[in-house]
Scaffold this motif. Structure first.
Motif, mmCIF file in Angstrom:
data_model
loop_
_atom_site.group_PDB
_atom_site.id
_atom_site.type_symbol
_atom_site.label_atom_id
_atom_site.label_comp_id
_atom_site.label_asym_id
_atom_site.label_seq_id
_atom_site.Cartn_x
_atom_site.Cartn_y
_atom_site.Cartn_z
ATOM 1 N N LYS A 115 0.845 -1.196 0.000
ATOM 2 C CA LYS A 115 0.000 0.000 0.000
ATOM 3 C C LYS A 115 0.879 1.243 0.000
ATOM 4 N N ASP A 116 0.330 2.354 -0.669
ATOM 5 C CA ASP A 116 1.059 3.625 -0.697
ATOM 6 C C ASP A 116 1.177 4.194 0.698
ATOM 7 N N GLY A 117 2.357 4.708 0.985
ATOM 8 C CA GLY A 117 2.550 5.330 2.280
ATOM 9 C C GLY A 117 1.976 6.748 2.314
ATOM 10 N N GLN A 118 2.007 7.417 3.432
ATOM 11 C CA GLN A 118 1.506 8.777 3.567
ATOM 12 C C GLN A 118 2.407 9.751 2.814
ATOM 13 N N LYS A 119 1.792 10.834 2.280
ATOM 14 C CA LYS A 119 2.510 11.833 1.514
ATOM 15 C C LYS A 119 3.481 12.579 2.419
ATOM 16 N N GLY A 120 4.701 12.698 1.972
ATOM 17 C CA GLY A 120 5.696 13.391 2.765
ATOM 18 C C GLY A 120 5.521 14.901 2.730
ATOM 19 N N GLU A 121 6.207 15.614 3.613
ATOM 20 C CA GLU A 121 6.142 17.061 3.654
ATOM 21 C C GLU A 121 6.882 17.666 2.459
ATOM 22 N N LYS A 122 6.402 18.879 2.060
ATOM 23 C CA LYS A 122 6.985 19.574 0.928
ATOM 24 C C LYS A 122 8.388 20.042 1.273
ATOM 25 N N GLY A 123 9.318 19.740 0.413
ATOM 26 C CA GLY A 123 10.689 20.143 0.664
ATOM 27 C C GLY A 123 10.934 21.607 0.332
ATOM 28 N N GLU A 124 12.065 22.122 0.737
ATOM 29 C CA GLU A 124 12.420 23.502 0.456
ATOM 30 C C GLU A 124 12.750 23.683 -1.028
ATOM 31 N N GLN A 125 12.422 24.897 -1.515
ATOM 32 C CA GLN A 125 12.670 25.195 -2.921
ATOM 33 C C GLN A 125 14.164 25.294 -3.174
ATOM 34 N N GLY A 126 14.587 24.646 -4.215
ATOM 35 C CA GLY A 126 16.000 24.677 -4.543
ATOM 36 C C GLY A 126 16.406 25.975 -5.211
ATOM 37 N N GLU A 127 17.674 26.208 -5.363
ATOM 38 C CA GLU A 127 18.175 27.400 -6.014
ATOM 39 C C GLU A 127 17.870 27.368 -7.512
ATOM 40 N N GLN A 128 17.631 28.572 -8.039
ATOM 41 C CA GLN A 128 17.307 28.685 -9.465
ATOM 42 C C GLN A 128 18.539 28.364 -10.300
ATOM 43 N N GLY A 129 18.343 27.521 -11.238
ATOM 44 C CA GLY A 129 19.445 27.132 -12.096
ATOM 45 C C GLY A 129 19.750 28.188 -13.137
ATOM 46 N N PRO A 130 20.834 28.075 -13.851
ATOM 47 C CA PRO A 130 21.200 29.057 -14.891
ATOM 48 C C PRO A 130 20.225 29.003 -16.063
ATOM 49 N N LYS A 131 20.115 30.143 -16.734
ATOM 50 C CA LYS A 131 19.212 30.235 -17.873
ATOM 51 C C LYS A 131 19.721 29.377 -19.021
ATOM 52 N N GLY A 132 18.831 28.617 -19.560
ATOM 53 C CA GLY A 132 19.211 27.746 -20.667
ATOM 54 C C GLY A 132 19.281 28.494 -21.984
ATOM 55 N N ASP A 133 19.846 27.853 -22.969
ATOM 56 C CA ASP A 133 19.943 28.448 -24.302
ATOM 57 C C ASP A 133 18.576 28.519 -24.965
ATOM 58 N N ASN A 134 18.407 29.515 -25.823
ATOM 59 C CA ASN A 134 17.160 29.640 -26.560
ATOM 60 C C ASN A 134 16.994 28.462 -27.508
ATOM 61 N N GLY A 135 15.797 27.951 -27.494
ATOM 62 C CA GLY A 135 15.508 26.848 -28.402
ATOM 63 C C GLY A 135 15.266 27.333 -29.821
ATOM 64 N N GLU A 136 15.248 26.431 -30.727
ATOM 65 C CA GLU A 136 14.998 26.781 -32.119
ATOM 66 C C GLU A 136 13.538 27.171 -32.312
#
Length: 245
Positions: free
Chosen positions: A60-81
């Protein structure tokens, strides 16, 4: 006699067998352990791995865990085509009418202008000067028979006059609705031709009239015109009163 001996022999045999069995039980070694009195065989080879067992039932599925802390924003990715243009969607429904805008300027251009000249010497003083030479009077707002401009479009007007002075002094006034609003005086120089001019901005209501006339006595009537000298009077509408139209 024979029977007693026979009974005794059987008893001895039974006693001997019982003692042998007892001794055998006491001296029997543990087959699982080596011993000095037992001759064990050589160890056997390890057996093969058995087949994997079947998967068990899902838990059986266990209980939902607590929400973790927001991680640091990663670098901006390259523009897609740039993707290919999608299919044009269906036409939407008409929107609701917007609010009524403010009143703007009318598309109609209001015109009122005239430019006239004198054909000869000015008439007697204290009456409108009748400029009978018409340069422009497309809207017919100037009346050559009376010498007056008649306002048909309320608004702000510009008026100007350029007069040739000859033979005597000149005293001229510009009138609006039977009231002089501008005065011009030029003193004639003997054996000379002079010029007198004036201009003014006026606000006119519908029906009001503007004209020029000589004021004073007859000796101040030096307004002149001939085939090489002109005396002119002109006016035009700068902008109308749109709130009245």
């Amino acid at each position: 006699m024979w029977g007693a001996a026979r009974f005794l022999l059987c008893s001895l045999l039974l006693a001997t067998l019982h003692g042998t069995e007892t001794a055998a039980q006491e001296t029997q070694p543990d087959p699982k352990t080596p011993c000095a009195n037992w001759m064990g065989g050589a160890p056997g080879y390890p057996g093969h791995n058995g087949l994997p067992g079947r998967d068990g039932k899902d838990g059986k599925d266990g209980q939902k865990g607590e929400k973790g802390e927001q991680g640091e924003q990663g670098p901006k990715g390259d523009n897609g085509e740039i993707g290919s243009r999608g299919v044009e969607g269906p036409r939407g429904f008409p929107g609701n009418p917007g609010m009524k805008g403010q009143k703007g300027e009318g598309a109609y251009v209001y015109r009122s202008a005239f430019s006239v000249g004198l054909a000869g010497r000015a008439p007697h003083p204290n009456v409108p000067i009748r400029f009978s030479k018409i340069f422009y009077n497309e809207q017919s707002h100037y009346d050559a028979t009376t010498g007056k401009f008649h306002c048909s479009i309320p608004g702000t007007y510009y008026f100007a006059y350029h007069l040739t002075v000859y033979l005597s002094d000149v005293k001229v006034s510009l009138y609006k609705k039977d009231k002089a609003v501008l005065f011009t005086y030029d003193q004639f120089q003997q054996n000379n031709v002079d010029q007198a001019s004036g201009s003014v901005l006026l606000h006119l209501s519908a029906g009001e009239e503007v004209w020029l006339q000589v004021y004073g006595e007859g000796e101040n009537n030096g307004v002149y015109a001939d085939n090489i000298n002109d005396s002119t009077f002109m006016g035009f509408l700068l902008y109308p009163d749109l709130d009245l139209h």
